[in-house]
Design a protein around this motif. Sequence first.
Motif, PDB file in Angstrom:
ATOM      1  N   GLY A 238       0.821  -1.207   0.000  1.00  0.00           N
ATOM      2  CA  GLY A 238       0.000   0.000   0.000  1.00  0.00           C
ATOM      3  C   GLY A 238       0.855   1.257   0.000  1.00  0.00           C
ATOM      4  N   ALA A 239       1.962   1.228   0.776  1.00  0.00           N
ATOM      5  CA  ALA A 239       2.867   2.376   0.808  1.00  0.00           C
ATOM      6  C   ALA A 239       3.549   2.574  -0.546  1.00  0.00           C
ATOM      7  N   ARG A 240       3.862   1.474  -1.229  1.00  0.00           N
ATOM      8  CA  ARG A 240       4.485   1.595  -2.557  1.00  0.00           C
ATOM      9  C   ARG A 240       3.538   2.291  -3.537  1.00  0.00           C
ATOM     10  N   LEU A 241       2.264   1.896  -3.499  1.00  0.00           N
ATOM     11  CA  LEU A 241       1.284   2.511  -4.398  1.00  0.00           C
ATOM     12  C   LEU A 241       1.065   3.980  -4.058  1.00  0.00           C
ATOM     13  N   ILE A 242       1.048   4.288  -2.771  1.00  0.00           N
ATOM     14  CA  ILE A 242       0.875   5.678  -2.350  1.00  0.00           C
ATOM     15  C   ILE A 242       2.094   6.507  -2.738  1.00  0.00           C
ATOM     16  N   GLY A 243       3.292   5.946  -2.558  1.00  0.00           N
ATOM     17  CA  GLY A 243       4.507   6.664  -2.951  1.00  0.00           C
ATOM     18  C   GLY A 243       4.526   6.972  -4.440  1.00  0.00           C
ATOM     19  N   SER A 244       4.116   6.000  -5.251  1.00  0.00           N
ATOM     20  CA  SER A 244       4.069   6.225  -6.702  1.00  0.00           C
ATOM     21  C   SER A 244       3.029   7.271  -7.068  1.00  0.00           C
ATOM     22  N   ALA A 245       1.934   7.327  -6.289  1.00  0.00           N
ATOM     23  CA  ALA A 245       0.916   8.347  -6.553  1.00  0.00           C
ATOM     24  C   ALA A 245       1.424   9.739  -6.195  1.00  0.00           C
ATOM     25  N   LEU A 246       2.289   9.835  -5.184  1.00  0.00           N
ATOM     26  CA  LEU A 246       2.851  11.140  -4.822  1.00  0.00           C
ATOM     27  C   LEU A 246       3.724  11.677  -5.935  1.00  0.00           C
ATOM     28  N   SER A 247       4.585  10.825  -6.481  1.00  0.00           N
ATOM     29  CA  SER A 247       5.385  11.259  -7.638  1.00  0.00           C
ATOM     30  C   SER A 247       6.167  10.091  -8.217  1.00  0.00           C
ATOM     31  N   THR A 248       6.375  10.169  -9.531  1.00  0.00           N
ATOM     32  CA  THR A 248       7.328   9.326 -10.256  1.00  0.00           C
ATOM     33  C   THR A 248       8.124  10.273 -11.148  1.00  0.00           C
ATOM     34  N   THR A 249       8.990   9.722 -11.984  1.00  0.00           N
ATOM     35  CA  THR A 249       9.743  10.587 -12.891  1.00  0.00           C
ATOM     36  C   THR A 249       8.840  11.206 -13.961  1.00  0.00           C
ATOM     37  N   LYS A 250       7.673  10.614 -14.191  1.00  0.00           N
ATOM     38  CA  LYS A 250       6.792  11.083 -15.265  1.00  0.00           C
ATOM     39  C   LYS A 250       5.528  11.774 -14.772  1.00  0.00           C
ATOM     40  N   SER A 251       5.170  11.632 -13.503  1.00  0.00           N
ATOM     41  CA  SER A 251       3.935  12.235 -13.009  1.00  0.00           C
ATOM     42  C   SER A 251       4.082  12.573 -11.536  1.00  0.00           C
ATOM     43  N   ALA A 252       3.176  13.443 -11.054  1.00  0.00           N
ATOM     44  CA  ALA A 252       3.181  13.827  -9.644  1.00  0.00           C
ATOM     45  C   ALA A 252       1.826  14.399  -9.279  1.00  0.00           C
ATOM     46  N   ASN A 253       1.403  14.143  -8.035  1.00  0.00           N
ATOM     47  CA  ASN A 253       0.177  14.751  -7.548  1.00  0.00           C
ATOM     48  C   ASN A 253       0.429  16.240  -7.296  1.00  0.00           C
ATOM     49  N   LYS A 254      -0.456  17.087  -7.794  1.00  0.00           N
ATOM     50  CA  LYS A 254      -0.238  18.538  -7.721  1.00  0.00           C
ATOM     51  C   LYS A 254      -1.276  19.255  -6.875  1.00  0.00           C
ATOM     52  N   ASN A 255      -2.108  18.510  -6.122  1.00  0.00           N
ATOM     53  CA  ASN A 255      -3.153  19.152  -5.324  1.00  0.00           C
ATOM     54  C   ASN A 255      -3.115  18.803  -3.844  1.00  0.00           C
ATOM     55  N   LEU A 256      -2.654  17.600  -3.506  1.00  0.00           N
ATOM     56  CA  LEU A 256      -2.727  17.148  -2.111  1.00  0.00           C
ATOM     57  C   LEU A 256      -1.771  17.943  -1.221  1.00  0.00           C
ATOM     58  N   LEU A 257      -2.326  18.539  -0.152  1.00  0.00           N
ATOM     59  CA  LEU A 257      -1.534  19.340   0.778  1.00  0.00           C
ATOM     60  C   LEU A 257      -1.202  18.581   2.058  1.00  0.00           C
ATOM     61  N   SER A 258      -2.114  17.719   2.521  1.00  0.00           N
ATOM     62  CA  SER A 258      -1.852  16.985   3.760  1.00  0.00           C
ATOM     63  C   SER A 258      -2.243  15.521   3.592  1.00  0.00           C
ATOM     64  N   LEU A 259      -1.411  14.633   4.142  1.00  0.00           N
ATOM     65  CA  LEU A 259      -1.626  13.193   4.066  1.00  0.00           C
ATOM     66  C   LEU A 259      -1.334  12.595   5.430  1.00  0.00           C
ATOM     67  N   ASN A 260      -2.351  11.951   6.029  1.00  0.00           N
ATOM     68  CA  ASN A 260      -2.215  11.351   7.348  1.00  0.00           C
ATOM     69  C   ASN A 260      -2.225   9.835   7.216  1.00  0.00           C
ATOM     70  N   LEU A 261      -1.069   9.218   7.452  1.00  0.00           N
ATOM     71  CA  LEU A 261      -0.919   7.757   7.371  1.00  0.00           C
ATOM     72  C   LEU A 261      -0.614   7.152   8.735  1.00  0.00           C
ATOM     73  N   ALA A 262      -1.006   7.824   9.798  1.00  0.00           N
ATOM     74  CA  ALA A 262      -0.700   7.358  11.151  1.00  0.00           C
ATOM     75  C   ALA A 262      -1.409   6.042  11.455  1.00  0.00           C
ATOM     76  N   PHE A 263      -0.817   5.279  12.394  1.00  0.00           N
ATOM     77  CA  PHE A 263      -1.396   4.025  12.898  1.00  0.00           C
ATOM     78  C   PHE A 263      -1.609   3.001  11.784  1.00  0.00           C
ATOM     79  N   ASN A 264      -0.590   2.828  10.935  1.00  0.00           N
ATOM     80  CA  ASN A 264      -0.602   1.784   9.919  1.00  0.00           C
ATOM     81  C   ASN A 264       0.601   0.877  10.125  1.00  0.00           C
ATOM     82  N   ASN A 265       0.906   0.029   9.154  1.00  0.00           N
ATOM     83  CA  ASN A 265       2.036  -0.898   9.247  1.00  0.00           C
ATOM     84  C   ASN A 265       3.036  -0.654   8.120  1.00  0.00           C
ATOM     85  N   VAL A 266       3.369   0.607   7.904  1.00  0.00           N
ATOM     86  CA  VAL A 266       4.232   0.978   6.783  1.00  0.00           C
ATOM     87  C   VAL A 266       5.607   0.334   6.902  1.00  0.00           C
TER      88      VAL A 266
END
Length: 487
Positions: free
Chosen positions: A202-230
Amino acid sequence: MSRKKQQKPKINQEEEEPKNTGSSPNEELPVQTFDNYQCTGNVEIDFPLLCALLNMKEIPAVNTKHLASSTDGTEGVRDDHSQISASLLWSKPCLNIELENEDPLSAKRMRISGWKVNEQIFRAMQKMLPSITQLQSLQFWQARLTDPTVISLMSTAGLCSNLRAVSLEGNPLPEQSFHLLLSEDSNLTHLSLRNNRIGEEGARLIGSALSTTKSANKNLLSLNLAFNNVGDAGAAHIAQGLRLNRTLLFLSLSNNQIGDSGAARLAATLGEFALTHEEVVERRKLLLQRVQASSLRADLEQTSTGQLSSVHGASNRGENKDTSRKKKAAKKEEKTTEIKEKPQKKTLDGKGTNSRGGKSGGRGKHSSALEDKSSSNLNEPENMETGIPLLDSSVYRKDGQLFLPGNTTLSSLNLAGNRITENALPLFLASLEKQEEAGGNLQRLCLQRNLFPEDSECYKKINEMKALGDPLVESISEEVEEEGKGM
């Protein structure tokens, strides 16, 4: 007399019959179905009707209330969670709506807490949501959503004009579809995914959604991933996503079993880092595209200059014809004396010469201006591409490698409650020092409740560096983290 009295009621009945037959609604009104129902934007009306059209027997109630006096929106969320924790009971199925004012169409938040949202309920919500034009926040807490419903939620969120915050907590998904909520085309600015058992994949998919060499999320300001098993591996994926993301301001990875290796990857992202082979290749492609765009602009400028020159040439040919006509007219006046003709001819020739010279000079000035414009346009792509980290002007070469100053956009990073030891602290300290040199924006680094003594010298230095942080960043971060207490 008796016959007349008996006839009167019959007449009255005949008069009233047409009136009664004209008001038969069951015959004239069209049959209402779920698909053709037009939502009004009033949740108290729309939701029960949509559920009824789906033949639901037990329809969750709709509970509306006005927003609290708090304007930041986090206080209401914190109070709700404290009430849920105190009760320790499953909530009775109820759709909680918070209104901005007395207007039933002013719904600003929708919240579902502690009961399962089945497929029928979700269908009703999905049809209703786009009509709630003022809706800004959608919260699901232990609603037992599935991967398909989250995928559908993503498509529906794009139809909600003002929806910017989604909270999906206490809701593990087998296929880890959370990353779809922060895809490149998502308009969400705030996303909370606490307590969802998000692991390495799940963290890998989220990391790729944040950015890759070809794309990046340009709107998300805050991301709370607390209390998971990263964990360490998941933290490395998140760090990879932060390399080329230049939008995210607040990130919480508290209570995620992150140790020194994961912390080291995050610290390296905050400081300067060497570009990977893939990033170097992509940078070269972007530079080539920039050169090609510059050449195309230069060609367009030359073409426009040639067209202007042809227009000026046609104009000059027209003027030469006018001059020849004047000469012919002058020859017809040969009856005048030679003394007068010669000065006249000289004057005419002189005017013609000055006219041509004037046009030529004007053309020269225009073409030189175009050349200046063309040369300035060669630098335009560089100014336009400043939002792409790989084309950042601060990229530099050292020891045969290209280096980027790192993520200088992030304002708050919460790593509290993990397994970071004293060995990783110097890495964070070095990154913070690099950030100060590069004008970084990190105002808050939370490392409490980890596996190092609080009297550590390195930890003290980190706290001293962040002691003058932005008070606004401190208050917002604390409010976001308060939501996690008691869970």
